[in-house]
Design an enzyme around this catalytic site. Structure first.
Site, mmCIF file in Angstrom:
data_model
loop_
_atom_site.group_PDB
_atom_site.id
_atom_site.type_symbol
_atom_site.label_atom_id
_atom_site.label_comp_id
_atom_site.label_asym_id
_atom_site.label_seq_id
_atom_site.Cartn_x
_atom_site.Cartn_y
_atom_site.Cartn_z
ATOM 1 N N HIS A 147 0.747 -1.183 0.007
ATOM 2 C CA HIS A 147 -0.286 -0.062 -0.051
ATOM 3 C C HIS A 147 0.908 1.012 -0.325
ATOM 4 C CE1 HIS A 147 -3.473 2.753 0.801
ATOM 5 N NE2 HIS A 147 -2.791 3.039 1.810
ATOM 6 N N LYS A 168 -0.259 11.025 1.360
ATOM 7 C CA LYS A 168 0.663 10.376 0.314
ATOM 8 C C LYS A 168 0.206 10.768 -1.065
ATOM 9 C CE LYS A 168 -0.062 5.972 1.546
ATOM 10 N NZ LYS A 168 -1.140 6.346 2.836
ATOM 11 N N ASP A 186 -1.797 3.733 -4.508
ATOM 12 C CA ASP A 186 -2.776 2.954 -3.707
ATOM 13 C C ASP A 186 -2.102 1.605 -3.588
ATOM 14 O OD1 ASP A 186 -4.572 2.538 -2.107
ATOM 15 O OD2 ASP A 186 -6.189 1.782 -3.387
ATOM 16 N N ARG A 253 18.684 14.263 12.716
ATOM 17 C CA ARG A 253 18.568 15.575 12.289
ATOM 18 C C ARG A 253 20.026 15.772 11.390
ATOM 19 N NH1 ARG A 253 16.966 20.160 16.623
ATOM 20 N NH2 ARG A 253 17.010 21.448 14.763
#
Length: 329
Positions: A147, A168, A186, A253
């Site tokens: 998915h 998304k 999808d 980071r």
């Protein structure tokens, strides 16, 4: 292995074009077109025609080139057909003749009787072998469905994953608006080719280039943005996981450590991008794509930054030590 059985009829009816076309047609044994091809390999049955069946790879497609055909013709002229009959009575999927070779009528009649399909191609044996191996690599490749949304950004195949509703499709739509391409939305089917390459495409080619946008419905990307906004398949080179922002979670980071995800036994780079209001996800994904291209060319921005910082620290420490020594005297 393919999810469903792959038959001789499937091989015969594949819609392949250009340098991938096998140029096959059936000239005998049509009753056996439902025979299953279980092994992605071919066999040149020269030894079997001479009578040696001890190591016969009967589960493979049997390919006859000019050499095998010359020997076959010799056996018929000498009325020594026992090995031919034994070959055709074996549980072979099919027989293929290259160079547009047409075997003797006796061979075709025996193939019809045995229910062994006889196919013919105008390709040379070596060229046909290369093409059919490409077909087998594709058909028998391990595969599964995922998915997500699969896009191509600056030439890099990026699979967007995340929980339903995280954004998304909207992010992919913005990327398409910025000139990038959609591969699938999808449900994305991925398969492992050659043991180290993951290729992705839509699980259903008829709907893979449509997108569902909440509040808008189903849209056809090719119709809205042009045929240049889509592509059929692409190598998965980066997985981007979109996740809701968690203020209690520590996010990377610096980027010196590379996370990966296992897809069908292949390690693919993984980036997790926290989603919250105000973040421009398409620009971040574009930057991630270009950074991934730099990494593939041998340049790692985060590691280079880290090395420069270490050099600066070492240089500063040396300068401070030198200055302190001067103060003593």
């Amino acid at each position: 292995m393919a999810n469903r059985k792959f038959t001789v009829l499937d091989l015969l009816s594949m819609e392949l074009k250009g340098y991938n076309s096998l140029n096959l047609k059936c000239i005998a044994g049509r009753s056996g077109l439902a025979n299953e091809i279980r092994v992605p390999d071919i066999n040149r049955p020269g030894l079997e025609l001479s009578g040696f069946f001890d190591a016969f790879a009967e589960e493979r497609v049997q390919l006859f080139g000019r050499g095998e055909f010359a020997y076959l013709h010799k056996l018929y002229s000498e009325n020594q057909t026992s090995t031919i009959d034994k070959l055709l009575d074996s549980k072979i999927p099919c027989v293929i003749f290259s160079h547009s070779i047409t075997p003797d009528e006796s061979f075709l009649a025996k193939a019809d009787l045995a229910g062994t399909p006889v196919l013919q191609t105008d390709l040379e044996s070596s060229e046909f072998s290369q093409r059919v191996f490409r077909v087998f690599n594709n058909v028998f490749a391990p595969r599964k469905s995922m998915h997500g949304v699969f896009v191509e950004v600056y030439g890099v195949g990026i699979l967007l994953t995340g929980d339903s509703g995280v954004g998304k499709s909207e992010t992919a739509l913005e990327l398409i608006e910025r000139g990038h391409r959609l591969v699938a939305d999808d449900v994305v089917e991925i398969r492992c080719v050659n043991g180290n390459t993951i290729l992705g495409q839509g699980a259903n080619k008829f709907i893979s280039h449509h997108m569902e946008i909440r509040g808008l419905g189903i849209i056809n990307i090719a119709q809205l943005y042009g045929i240049g906004s889509i592509r059929e398949q692409k190598e998965v080179q980066l997985v981007v996981k979109l996740a809701a922002w968690d203020q209690n979670k520590m996010y990377d980071r610096i980027g010196t450590d590379t996370d990966t995800i296992d897809l069908l036994g292949v390690k693919i780079p993984l980036i997790e991008i926290p989603v919250r209001t105000g973040r421009n996800l398409p620009i971040i994904i574009e930057a991630a794509s270009m950074n991934e291209r730099l990494k593939s060319m041998g340049y790692h921005s985060a590691r280079d930054f880290n090395q420069n910082v270490l050099k600066w620290i070492e240089t500063s420490a040396a300068a401070n030590t030198y200055s302190s020594a001067d103060d003593v005297y």
